[in-house]
Enzyme design. Structure first.
Site, PDB file in Angstrom:
ATOM      1  N   LYS A  76      44.101 -26.326 -54.295  1.00 13.12           N
ATOM      2  CA  LYS A  76      43.650 -27.137 -53.150  1.00 13.12           C
ATOM      3  C   LYS A  76      42.142 -27.367 -53.263  1.00 13.12           C
ATOM      4  CE  LYS A  76      43.782 -27.082 -48.044  1.00 13.12           C
ATOM      5  NZ  LYS A  76      44.175 -26.283 -46.862  1.00 13.12           N
ATOM      6  N   SER A 103      47.186 -28.436 -43.657  1.00 12.50           N
ATOM      7  CA  SER A 103      46.301 -29.273 -44.418  1.00 12.50           C
ATOM      8  C   SER A 103      46.517 -29.182 -45.931  1.00 12.50           C
ATOM      9  CB  SER A 103      44.850 -28.895 -44.115  1.00 12.50           C
ATOM     10  OG  SER A 103      44.610 -27.548 -44.460  1.00 12.50           O
ATOM     11  N   SER A 106      48.243 -23.879 -42.391  1.00  8.99           N
ATOM     12  CA  SER A 106      48.167 -24.908 -43.436  1.00  8.99           C
ATOM     13  C   SER A 106      48.812 -24.575 -44.765  1.00  8.99           C
ATOM     14  CB  SER A 106      46.713 -25.278 -43.691  1.00  8.99           C
ATOM     15  OG  SER A 106      46.281 -26.144 -42.680  1.00  8.99           O
TER      16      SER A 106
HETATM   17  N1  GLN Z   1      46.687 -27.604 -38.340  1.00 10.19           N
HETATM   18  C1  GLN Z   1      45.705 -26.615 -38.042  1.00 10.19           C
HETATM   19  C2  GLN Z   1      44.372 -27.274 -37.768  1.00 10.19           C
HETATM   20  O1  GLN Z   1      44.319 -28.451 -37.823  1.00 10.19           O
HETATM   21  C3  GLN Z   1      45.605 -25.626 -39.158  1.00 10.19           C
HETATM   22  C4  GLN Z   1      44.750 -26.058 -40.282  1.00 10.19           C
HETATM   23  C5  GLN Z   1      44.671 -25.025 -41.358  1.00 10.19           C
HETATM   24  O2  GLN Z   1      45.416 -24.064 -41.364  1.00 10.19           O
HETATM   25  N2  GLN Z   1      43.724 -25.227 -42.244  1.00 10.19           N
HETATM   26  O3  GLN Z   1      43.407 -26.626 -37.504  1.00 10.19           O
END
Ligand code: GLN
Length: 474
Positions: free
Chosen positions: A79, A154, A178
Site C-alpha cells: 500500500k 482505504s 481499512s
Molecule cells: N474508513 C475509516 C476512515 O475513513 C478507516 C480508514 C482506515 O482504516 N485507514 O477513517
C-alpha cells in the site's frame, strides 16, 4: 500451473523445487497487471527493474540448492502509505506526487529480508482516509468481483490486487477498518494485528494511536506467514512491543474444539444487511459444529464507537498532517510570494476534499474552547469501549461479528455523503480504539455472488487464536 493464483507456500515450494522461477512468476504478474489493471486501478507505481533483480537473486539461490527464506521469490505489493527507499510513495495524495523516500518502512524491509519481491505500490484513499478508495487523488479502484462496485477502503488497491491475481499477497494499513473491510468486499483474508505487534516505522501517519500495518492474502495460512515475518519489536518505533512472536503457522495446527466464541448482540441489530447476517451466522454455526462453545455477549458502548473514532482519528490526523507544508516533501505551490502564502496554497492545492474536511474537524476538536467537550470526551468513551472488550474476553476467547454491514456498494453510491460513508465502519473502528487484533475471512457465498467477510476479534497479542478460528471458517 496458474502462476497468478498460487498461495505463498505453493509459490515458494515451486521456486525452491524449480518447477517455476521467481522471474517467471514476476513476469506473469506484470503481464496480468498490464492486461487487467487499466480496468481495476490497483497500482500507482511499478518497480519492475528492481523486482526482476530481486527475483534473479532468489533464483540463483534455488539453482545453487540453498534453502529459500520464508517468502523467497514471492511477488508482493505494498500500500502506498509505506515508505520504500528509492521508490515513489504518494499516500494516494497529490501533495506527495514526487516524494521518493530516503528510507524503507520496517515491515517492508522485513518482507524483503525474508525474500519477498516487490512488484509496486498500491492505490489507496488519500492518507488512508476513506472506506471506498474513491478518495485517491489519482484514480478510484474497481472491485475485481464486480467492476461497478468499490473494493472497499482505504486499502482498496491491496485487496483488489490479491483478488485479481496481481500479487500473491500485499500489505495494507488499518486505522479504523481499512484492511478488514476491503478484504471483506473483495473476498480475501485481511488481518489487523494488535497495536504494537508490527512496527509503524516508515508508515505515513494518519492517526498514530490507531494505525496498524497488516497483510492481505488469499488464505489464512498466508496471513500467518506474513505476520510472522513482519511482527516484533523494532528500535525505530517505541510503541512496538517487546513481546516474543509466536510461530503463527505452527499454531494453526491446533484445533478449535472447546474455544469459547462470543456473539455481541449489538453487532446484529439494525442496519445489518440480511445476506451479511446469514453469512456470519453460517460461520458461527460452522464453528459450533467444530466444537466451539457459542456464548451471547454484550458490548454496551458500541453506539458511541463511530463518533469517538471520528474525533480521535481526525484530531490526530490534524497534527500528523501539519508536516506537509511544501518545504519538506513533494509538492510546492509555485504561485506564492510569501512563506505563509506558500504554505496555504500548497496545502490547498495538495490535499483533497476529505483530507481537508478531517484537518478542519480535528483542529476544531482540539481547539482550546472545545477540547473538553469533544476530544477529552471521546478519549473517555475510548476507555469505556476498551472495558467492554475486557469484560467480554473474561467470558470468551474471541468474538465473531460482520466485518461490514453490507457487501461492496457501487462507485458513487456514498461519495456525496461523508456521514453514510463513516457509518459503514461501525463494526471495525472499535478494535482500533481498543488496540485488539481482528481478521476478516471470506464467509459463505451469497445469492448475489458478492463476497462477505466474517470478522473475528481477539485478545491483545492473541493473533494465534483468531487465525485458528479464521482457518476453521475458510
Ligand atoms: N474508513 C475509516 C476512515 O475513513 C478507516 C480508514 C482506515 O482504516 N485507514 O477513517
Amino acid at each position: 500451473m496458474d502462476l497468478n493464483h498460487l498461495t505463498v507456500d505453493a509459490a515458494r515450494t515451486a521456486i525452491q523445487e524449480r518447477s517455476t522461477s521467481s522471474v517467471a512468476l514476476v513476469e506473469s504478474f506484470y503481464t496480468r497487471i498490464q492486461k487487467e489493471d487499466s480496468q481495476i486501478g490497483a497500482y500507482l507505481t511499478l518497480c519492475k527493474e528492481r523486482a526482476v533483480e530481486q527475483a534473479e537473486h532468489i533464483d540463483r539461490m534455488a539453482a545453487e540448492g540453498k534453502s529459500l527464506p520464508p517468502l523467497g521469490g514471492i511477488p508482493v505489493a505494498i500500500k502506498d502509505v509505506m515508505c520504500t527507499r528509492g521508490v515513489r510513495t504518494t499516500a494516494g495524495s497529490k501533495i506527495l506526487e514526487t516524494f521518493i523516500p530516503p528510507f524503507t518502512c520496517t515491515a517492508v524491509r522485513r518482507m524483503e529480508e525474508a525474500g519477498a519481491v516487490i512488484l509496486g505500490k498500491l492505490n489507496c484513499d488519500e492518507f488512508a482516509m476513506g472506506s471506498s478508495n474513491e478518495n485517491s487523488a489519482y484514480k478510484p479502484v474497481h472491485n475485481p468481483r464486480d467492476l461497478e462496485r468499490v473494493p472497499g477502503g482505504s486499502s482498496g488497491g491491496s485487496a483488489a490486487a490479491v483478488a485479481a491475481g496481481m500479487a500473491v499477497a500485499t500489505l495494507g494499513s488499518d486505522t479504523g477498518g481499512s484492511i478488514r473491510q476491503p478484504a471483506s468486499f473483495c473476498g480475501v483474508v485481511g488481518l489487523k494485528p494488535t497495536y504494537g505487534r508490527v512496527s509503524r516505522y516508515g508508515l505515513i501517519a494518519f492517526a498514530s494511536s490507531l494505525d496498524h500495518i497488516g497483510p492481505l492474502t488469499r488464505t489464512v495460512k498466508d496471513a500467518a506467514l506474513m505476520l510472522r515475518t513482519i511482527a516484533g519489536r523494532d528500535p525505530m518505533d517505541s510503541t512496538s512491543a517487546d513481546i516474543p512472536v509466536p510461530d503463527y503457522v505452527a499454531e494453526l495446527q491446533k484445533d478449535v474444539r472447546s474455544l469459547r466464541i462470543g456473539v455481541p448482540k449489538e453487532c446484529f441489530g439494525e442496519g445489518l444487511d440480511s445476506e451479511v447476517r446469514a453469512s456470519v451466522e453460517a460461520a458461527i454455526q460452522k464453528l459450533a459444529g467444530l466444537g466451539c462453545e457459542v456464548i451471547p455477549v454484550s458490548l454496551p458502548h458500541s453506539p458511541y464507537a463511530i463518533p469517538a473514532y471520528y474525533i480521535v482519528a481526525t484530531a490526530e490526523a490534524s497534527a500528523n498532517l501539519a508536516r506537509f507544508d511544501g518545504v519538506r516533501y513533494g509538492f510546492r505551490s509555485a504561485e506564492s510570494r510569501t512563506l505563509s502564502d506558500m504554505y496555504r496554497k500548497t496545502r490547498d492545492g495538495g490535499f483533497g476534499a476529505e483530507v481537508k474536511r478531517r484537518i478542519m474537524l480535528g483542529t476544531y476538536a482540539l481547539s482550546a474552547g472545545y477540547y473538553d467537550a469533544y476530544y477529552l470526551k471521546a478519549q473517555r468513551v475510548r476507555t469505556l469501549l476498551t472495558r467492554d472488550y475486557e469484560e467480554a474476553f473474561q467470558k470468551v476467547d474471541a468474538l465473531v461479528t460482520p466485518a461490514s454491514p453490507t457487501a461492496a456498494f457501487k462507485l458513487g453510491e456514498k461519495s456525496d455523503d461523508p456521514l453514510a460513508m463513516y457509518l459503514a465502519d461501525i463494526y471495525t473502528v472499535t478494535a482500533n480504539l481498543a488496540g485488539i487484533p481482528g481478521i476478516s475471512v471470506p464467509g459463505a457465498p451469497t445469492k448475489s455472488g458478492l463476497p462477505i467477510g466474517v470478522q473475528i476479534l481477539g485478545k491483545h497479542f492473541d493473533e494465534a487464536t483468531i487465525l485458528r478460528l479464521a482457518q476453521a471458517c475458510e
